[in-house]
Write an enzyme that holds these catalytic residues in place. Structure first.
Site, PDB file in Angstrom:
ATOM      1  N   LYS A 130       0.811  -1.226   0.000  1.00  0.00           N
ATOM      2  CA  LYS A 130       0.000   0.000   0.000  1.00  0.00           C
ATOM      3  C   LYS A 130       0.843   1.274   0.000  1.00  0.00           C
ATOM      4  O   LYS A 130       0.484   2.257  -0.649  1.00  0.00           O
ATOM      5  CB  LYS A 130      -0.985  -0.021   1.155  1.00  0.00           C
ATOM      6  CG  LYS A 130      -2.073  -1.056   0.914  1.00  0.00           C
ATOM      7  CD  LYS A 130      -3.168  -1.037   1.929  1.00  0.00           C
ATOM      8  CE  LYS A 130      -4.070  -2.220   1.565  1.00  0.00           C
ATOM      9  NZ  LYS A 130      -5.118  -2.500   2.455  1.00  0.00           N
TER      10      LYS A 130
ATOM     11  N   GLU B 186      -3.401   7.473   7.159  1.00  0.00           N
ATOM     12  CA  GLU B 186      -4.028   8.394   6.216  1.00  0.00           C
ATOM     13  C   GLU B 186      -5.297   8.960   6.819  1.00  0.00           C
ATOM     14  O   GLU B 186      -5.795   8.468   7.835  1.00  0.00           O
ATOM     15  CB  GLU B 186      -4.321   7.688   4.873  1.00  0.00           C
ATOM     16  CG  GLU B 186      -5.329   6.561   4.965  1.00  0.00           C
ATOM     17  CD  GLU B 186      -5.457   5.747   3.671  1.00  0.00           C
ATOM     18  OE1 GLU B 186      -4.539   5.771   2.838  1.00  0.00           O
ATOM     19  OE2 GLU B 186      -6.496   5.079   3.522  1.00  0.00           O
TER      20      GLU B 186
ATOM     21  N   GLU C 266      -8.977   0.614  -6.504  1.00  0.00           N
ATOM     22  CA  GLU C 266     -10.010   0.941  -5.518  1.00  0.00           C
ATOM     23  C   GLU C 266      -9.902   2.395  -5.047  1.00  0.00           C
ATOM     24  O   GLU C 266      -8.800   2.893  -4.812  1.00  0.00           O
ATOM     25  CB  GLU C 266      -9.895   0.018  -4.290  1.00  0.00           C
ATOM     26  CG  GLU C 266     -10.114  -1.451  -4.611  1.00  0.00           C
ATOM     27  CD  GLU C 266     -10.264  -2.325  -3.352  1.00  0.00           C
ATOM     28  OE1 GLU C 266     -10.922  -3.367  -3.447  1.00  0.00           O
ATOM     29  OE2 GLU C 266      -9.708  -1.966  -2.293  1.00  0.00           O
TER      30      GLU C 266
ATOM     31  N   GLU D 118      -6.115   1.537  -3.038  1.00  0.00           N
ATOM     32  CA  GLU D 118      -5.140   0.487  -3.332  1.00  0.00           C
ATOM     33  C   GLU D 118      -5.480  -0.120  -4.682  1.00  0.00           C
ATOM     34  O   GLU D 118      -6.561   0.098  -5.210  1.00  0.00           O
ATOM     35  CB  GLU D 118      -5.176  -0.616  -2.265  1.00  0.00           C
ATOM     36  CG  GLU D 118      -6.511  -1.346  -2.195  1.00  0.00           C
ATOM     37  CD  GLU D 118      -6.431  -2.692  -1.488  1.00  0.00           C
ATOM     38  OE1 GLU D 118      -5.312  -3.213  -1.304  1.00  0.00           O
ATOM     39  OE2 GLU D 118      -7.490  -3.236  -1.142  1.00  0.00           O
TER      40      GLU D 118
ATOM     41  N   ASN E  65      -5.707  -3.884  -6.548  1.00  0.00           N
ATOM     42  CA  ASN E  65      -5.655  -5.332  -6.392  1.00  0.00           C
ATOM     43  C   ASN E  65      -5.233  -5.932  -7.730  1.00  0.00           C
ATOM     44  O   ASN E  65      -5.929  -5.776  -8.734  1.00  0.00           O
ATOM     45  CB  ASN E  65      -7.013  -5.881  -5.949  1.00  0.00           C
ATOM     46  CG  ASN E  65      -7.351  -5.444  -4.531  1.00  0.00           C
ATOM     47  OD1 ASN E  65      -6.456  -5.296  -3.698  1.00  0.00           O
ATOM     48  ND2 ASN E  65      -8.611  -5.227  -4.252  1.00  0.00           N
TER      49      ASN E  65
ATOM     50  N   PHE F 212     -23.485 -12.249  13.241  1.00  0.00           N
ATOM     51  CA  PHE F 212     -22.730 -12.737  12.082  1.00  0.00           C
ATOM     52  C   PHE F 212     -21.600 -13.687  12.508  1.00  0.00           C
ATOM     53  O   PHE F 212     -20.522 -13.708  11.916  1.00  0.00           O
ATOM     54  CB  PHE F 212     -22.183 -11.577  11.246  1.00  0.00           C
ATOM     55  CG  PHE F 212     -23.266 -10.734  10.652  1.00  0.00           C
ATOM     56  CD1 PHE F 212     -23.849 -11.075   9.444  1.00  0.00           C
ATOM     57  CD2 PHE F 212     -23.736  -9.603  11.313  1.00  0.00           C
ATOM     58  CE1 PHE F 212     -24.863 -10.313   8.901  1.00  0.00           C
ATOM     59  CE2 PHE F 212     -24.755  -8.829  10.775  1.00  0.00           C
ATOM     60  CZ  PHE F 212     -25.319  -9.178   9.563  1.00  0.00           C
TER      61      PHE F 212
HETATM   62  P1  ADP Z   1     -12.091  -8.315  -3.164  1.00  0.00           P
HETATM   63  O1  ADP Z   1     -11.699  -6.876  -3.166  1.00  0.00           O
HETATM   64  O2  ADP Z   1     -11.716  -9.102  -4.362  1.00  0.00           O
HETATM   65  O3  ADP Z   1     -13.468  -8.524  -2.723  1.00  0.00           O
HETATM   66  P2  ADP Z   1     -11.242  -9.224  -0.615  1.00  0.00           P
HETATM   67  O4  ADP Z   1     -10.553  -8.159   0.132  1.00  0.00           O
HETATM   68  O5  ADP Z   1     -12.594  -9.649  -0.198  1.00  0.00           O
HETATM   69  O6  ADP Z   1     -11.137  -8.867  -2.118  1.00  0.00           O
HETATM   70  O7  ADP Z   1     -10.290 -10.497  -0.651  1.00  0.00           O
HETATM   71  C1  ADP Z   1     -10.472 -11.531  -1.579  1.00  0.00           C
HETATM   72  C2  ADP Z   1      -9.855 -12.782  -1.052  1.00  0.00           C
HETATM   73  O8  ADP Z   1      -8.466 -12.631  -0.925  1.00  0.00           O
HETATM   74  C3  ADP Z   1     -10.368 -13.170   0.299  1.00  0.00           C
HETATM   75  O9  ADP Z   1     -10.422 -14.565   0.347  1.00  0.00           O
HETATM   76  C4  ADP Z   1      -9.321 -12.602   1.238  1.00  0.00           C
HETATM   77  O10 ADP Z   1      -9.288 -13.327   2.432  1.00  0.00           O
HETATM   78  C5  ADP Z   1      -8.075 -12.788   0.420  1.00  0.00           C
HETATM   79  N1  ADP Z   1      -7.045 -11.769   0.658  1.00  0.00           N
HETATM   80  C6  ADP Z   1      -7.039 -10.509   0.197  1.00  0.00           C
HETATM   81  N2  ADP Z   1      -5.903  -9.869   0.526  1.00  0.00           N
HETATM   82  C7  ADP Z   1      -5.171 -10.752   1.223  1.00  0.00           C
HETATM   83  C8  ADP Z   1      -3.870 -10.695   1.845  1.00  0.00           C
HETATM   84  N3  ADP Z   1      -3.104  -9.628   1.815  1.00  0.00           N
HETATM   85  N4  ADP Z   1      -3.443 -11.802   2.474  1.00  0.00           N
HETATM   86  C9  ADP Z   1      -4.209 -12.909   2.504  1.00  0.00           C
HETATM   87  N5  ADP Z   1      -5.406 -13.026   1.928  1.00  0.00           N
HETATM   88  C10 ADP Z   1      -5.893 -11.970   1.307  1.00  0.00           C
HETATM   89  P1  ADP Z   2      -8.065  -4.133   2.039  1.00  0.00           P
HETATM   90  O1  ADP Z   2      -6.734  -4.387   1.418  1.00  0.00           O
HETATM   91  O2  ADP Z   2      -8.244  -4.834   3.323  1.00  0.00           O
HETATM   92  O3  ADP Z   2      -9.179  -4.305   1.071  1.00  0.00           O
HETATM   93  P2  ADP Z   2      -8.497  -1.238   1.785  1.00  0.00           P
HETATM   94  O4  ADP Z   2      -7.427  -0.224   1.894  1.00  0.00           O
HETATM   95  O5  ADP Z   2      -9.027  -1.511   0.429  1.00  0.00           O
HETATM   96  O6  ADP Z   2      -7.991  -2.588   2.467  1.00  0.00           O
HETATM   97  O7  ADP Z   2      -9.680  -0.823   2.775  1.00  0.00           O
HETATM   98  C1  ADP Z   2     -10.765  -1.672   3.031  1.00  0.00           C
HETATM   99  C2  ADP Z   2     -12.014  -0.840   3.294  1.00  0.00           C
HETATM  100  O8  ADP Z   2     -11.833   0.060   4.405  1.00  0.00           O
HETATM  101  C3  ADP Z   2     -12.405   0.063   2.149  1.00  0.00           C
HETATM  102  O9  ADP Z   2     -13.226  -0.602   1.221  1.00  0.00           O
HETATM  103  C4  ADP Z   2     -13.138   1.191   2.848  1.00  0.00           C
HETATM  104  O10 ADP Z   2     -14.476   0.822   3.125  1.00  0.00           O
HETATM  105  C5  ADP Z   2     -12.425   1.310   4.164  1.00  0.00           C
HETATM  106  N1  ADP Z   2     -11.389   2.361   4.107  1.00  0.00           N
HETATM  107  C6  ADP Z   2     -10.105   2.174   3.779  1.00  0.00           C
HETATM  108  N2  ADP Z   2      -9.416   3.333   3.842  1.00  0.00           N
HETATM  109  C7  ADP Z   2     -10.281   4.286   4.227  1.00  0.00           C
HETATM  110  C8  ADP Z   2     -10.178   5.692   4.481  1.00  0.00           C
HETATM  111  N3  ADP Z   2      -9.035   6.346   4.369  1.00  0.00           N
HETATM  112  N4  ADP Z   2     -11.296   6.341   4.872  1.00  0.00           N
HETATM  113  C9  ADP Z   2     -12.457   5.685   5.010  1.00  0.00           C
HETATM  114  N5  ADP Z   2     -12.616   4.364   4.791  1.00  0.00           N
HETATM  115  C10 ADP Z   2     -11.546   3.660   4.393  1.00  0.00           C
HETATM  116 MG    MG Z   3      -9.462  -3.254  -0.629  1.00  0.00          MG
END
Ligand code: ADP
Ligand code: ADP
Ligand code: MG
Length: 500
Positions: free
Chosen positions: A116, A200, A275, A288, A290, A348
């Site tokens: 990130k 951030e 994203e 970020e 993906n 949940f």
């Molecule tokens: P998406 O944005 O595709 O919905 P998710 O954040 O839900 O992604 O993650 C998709 C899958 O990848 C999930 O099974 C999650 O547990 C796995 N995953 C995502 N990032 C990581 C990570 N850094 N390390 C391990 N598993 C991850």
């Molecule tokens: P991951 O790799 O776990 O998906 P992200 O950086 O994409 O991590 O963040 C996951 C979620 O957290 C985002 O979809 C958003 O809902 C929330 N989020 C992340 N960063 C921020 C931010 N700076 N302000 C508000 N919400 C955030």
């Molecule tokens: Mg994300």
């Protein structure tokens, strides 16, 4: 084209990839752990290779075993799906060294975007608007407090290597940072083996909007519009849709252009997702990237008609993208509900076990819409503690947003699962909510609308009438058994009158 592909994954995404391979005439190899020996993916694959015990660290995450399985079967390429080895640059390099094609982006792009902090640096250089904050590592709690004060509360403390909603904490004041910084650092170390942290600005009540991009090895990159994934629980997506009800043409074009610019900056050559968090005022900031196929890719496929897995395979083989940006159009609206093995009535709580009953709705064209269910399970299968608790992804398409929601509502009603807790009643309740239907979304939606958690919904007038009618009929049947002559004539009349 490749003649044989190995799928280094399991469950619904392995099944999803097999389907496209079959259509393209490509043979498939599926690797499987002890827990997946009888799985649907194993049943469907042309060839299978056993790779070890159930824990992923001893099977799906072991690069050596995947490489051996390729050698053993002659698979020319590996599709990693998502999770597991999908964003592991070392694995992509290893395959290349072995002469096996990785169906995903080049390792340099994975490295640049997988982290990130690094990806925010790249994004800034590519002219992408990033969430205001400190783009760099933070040494200790004192440093974290100083930076948080500079940014201004509230802030978000994040693990640079984080993913799947883990390693994230909001801080509203200095005390939160004092507690949160060491906590996130410890979680990052434990979950990702990497304790680099950054901070951030926390955007309050934002929307999560992401852009699907697609690139080839010839420098072409297009975007396939946006998905909105604001319905989240604990920073994890639950309901996604495409397009987003927030965006207008101008914002869509601006976000798309930034996503393509970022992808081009890293020579992106596969399917990927950029994203953003967006304010209700349509301001947007990069979160970020993906570098893999995304869980919610079906909604994009439903509105564009593009098979993203096919495009990944073609790009990996070296083909040029067969279409340009101008050829892509949004058609209608699509929704996705993630059906999870969790009990909505008990906070949940994860609920593993056997699918004693598993009866999904009919797929295909229904009521002028489309129903698609991406699943990797059958009745009798088990949702185990070893892997992701997702049972299936139910997606629907309609000409309008409301049509897609209504098709989803009915499909959820026709989805029957017994044997473990599942969130279908919760998803159905959201589809019925006036706020959801009006498209006023935010990542706080579930917290706002279900402040006490989910306690079920009262029946509608129609459902109440229906249940009363059924109760009366049941009562009469019971009475009829004890005094048949008394009731028989009357019963025939009632049954004949009620056409519903
Ligand atoms: P998406 O944005 O595709 O919905 P998710 O954040 O839900 O992604 O993650 C998709 C899958 O990848 C999930 O099974 C999650 O547990 C796995 N995953 C995502 N990032 C990581 C990570 N850094 N390390 C391990 N598993 C991850
Ligand atoms: P991951 O790799 O776990 O998906 P992200 O950086 O994409 O991590 O963040 C996951 C979620 O957290 C985002 O979809 C958003 O809902 C929330 N989020 C992340 N960063 C921020 C931010 N700076 N302000 C508000 N919400 C955030
Ligand atoms: Mg994300």
């Amino acid at each position: 084209m490749f003649s044989k592909i190995l799928i280094a994954n399991r469950g619904e995404i392995a099944v999803r990839i097999i389907k496209t391979c079959r259509r393209l005439g490509i043979a498939t190899v599926v690797v499987y752990s002890e827990a997946d020996a009888d799985s649907m993916a194993v049943e469907m694959a042309d060839e299978t290779v056993f790779i070890g015990p159930a824990p992923a660290a001893q099977s799906y995450l072991v690069a050596d075993k995947i490489v051996d399985a390729c050698r053993q079967t002659g698979a020319e390429a590996v599709h990693p799906g998502f999770g597991f080895l999908s964003e592991n640059a070392g694995f992509a390099k290893r395959l290349a060294a072995e002469g096996i094609v990785f169906i995903g982006p080049n390792p340099h792009a994975i490295e640049a975007m997988g982290d990130k902090i690094e990806s925010k640096k790249f994004a800034t250089r590519a002219g992408v608007s990033v969430v205001p904050g400190h783009v760099g590592e933070i040494d200790d709690t004192a440093h974290a407090i100083k930076i948080s004060e500079d940014i201004g509360y509230p802030v978000m403390i994040k693990a640079s290597a984080g993913g799947g909603g883990k390693g994230i904490r909001v801080a509203w004041n200095q005390k939160d940072v004092e507690e949160g910084f060491p906590a996130v650092r410890a979680e990052a170390k434990a979950s990702f083996g990497d304790d680099r942290i950054f901070i951030e600005k926390f955007i309050e009540s934002p929307r999560h909007i992401e852009i699907q991009v697609l690139g080839d090895k010839h420098g072409n990159v297009v975007h396939l519009f946006e998905r909105e994934c604001s319905i989240q629980r604990r920073n994890q997506k639950v309901i996604e849709e495409a397009p987003s009800p927030l965006l207008d043409e101008t914002t869509r074009a601006a976000m798309g252009a930034q996503a393509v610019a970022l992808a081009k900056a890293v020579n992106y050559d596969s399917a990927g997702t950029v994203e953003f968090v967006a304010g209700q005022d349509k301001s947007f900031f990069f979160l970020e990237m993906n570098t893999r196929l995304q869980v919610e890719h079906p909604v994009t496929e439903l509105i564009t008609g593009v098979d993203l897995v096919e495009q990944m395979i073609r790009s990996a083989y070296g083909e040029k993208l067969a279409f340009g940006q101008k050829d892509l159009k949004i058609n209608g609206w699509a929704m996705e509900s993630r059906i999870y093995a969790e009990d909505p009535y008990r906070g949940f709580l994860p609920s593993i076990g056997r699918l004693v009953r598993y009866s999904p709705p009919v797929e295909g064209e229904v009521d002028g819409g489309i129903v698609r269910n991406d699943a990797g399970v059958r009745e009798g299968d088990e949702i185990s503690m070893f892997y992701d608790p997702m049972i299936s992804k139910l997606s629907t398409w309609g000409e309008t947003r409301i049509a897609a929601i209504d098709v989803m509502g009915r499909a959820l009603e026709d989805f029957h699962i017994e044997g473990l807790g599942q969130n279908i009643p919760f998803l159905a309740a959201v589809m019925d909510q006036a706020r959801f239907r009006s498209g006023v979304l935010s990542t706080n939606y579930i917290k706002d609308e279900f402040p006490e958690g989910f306690v079920g919904v009262p029946p509608t007038d129609y459902q109440r009438d229906l249940m009363s009618a059924v109760a009366c009929a049941m009562h009469r049947i019971v009475t009829a058994r004890s005094a048949p002559q008394l009731v028989r004539d009357e019963w025939v009349v009632i049954a004949g009158q009620d056409k519903r």
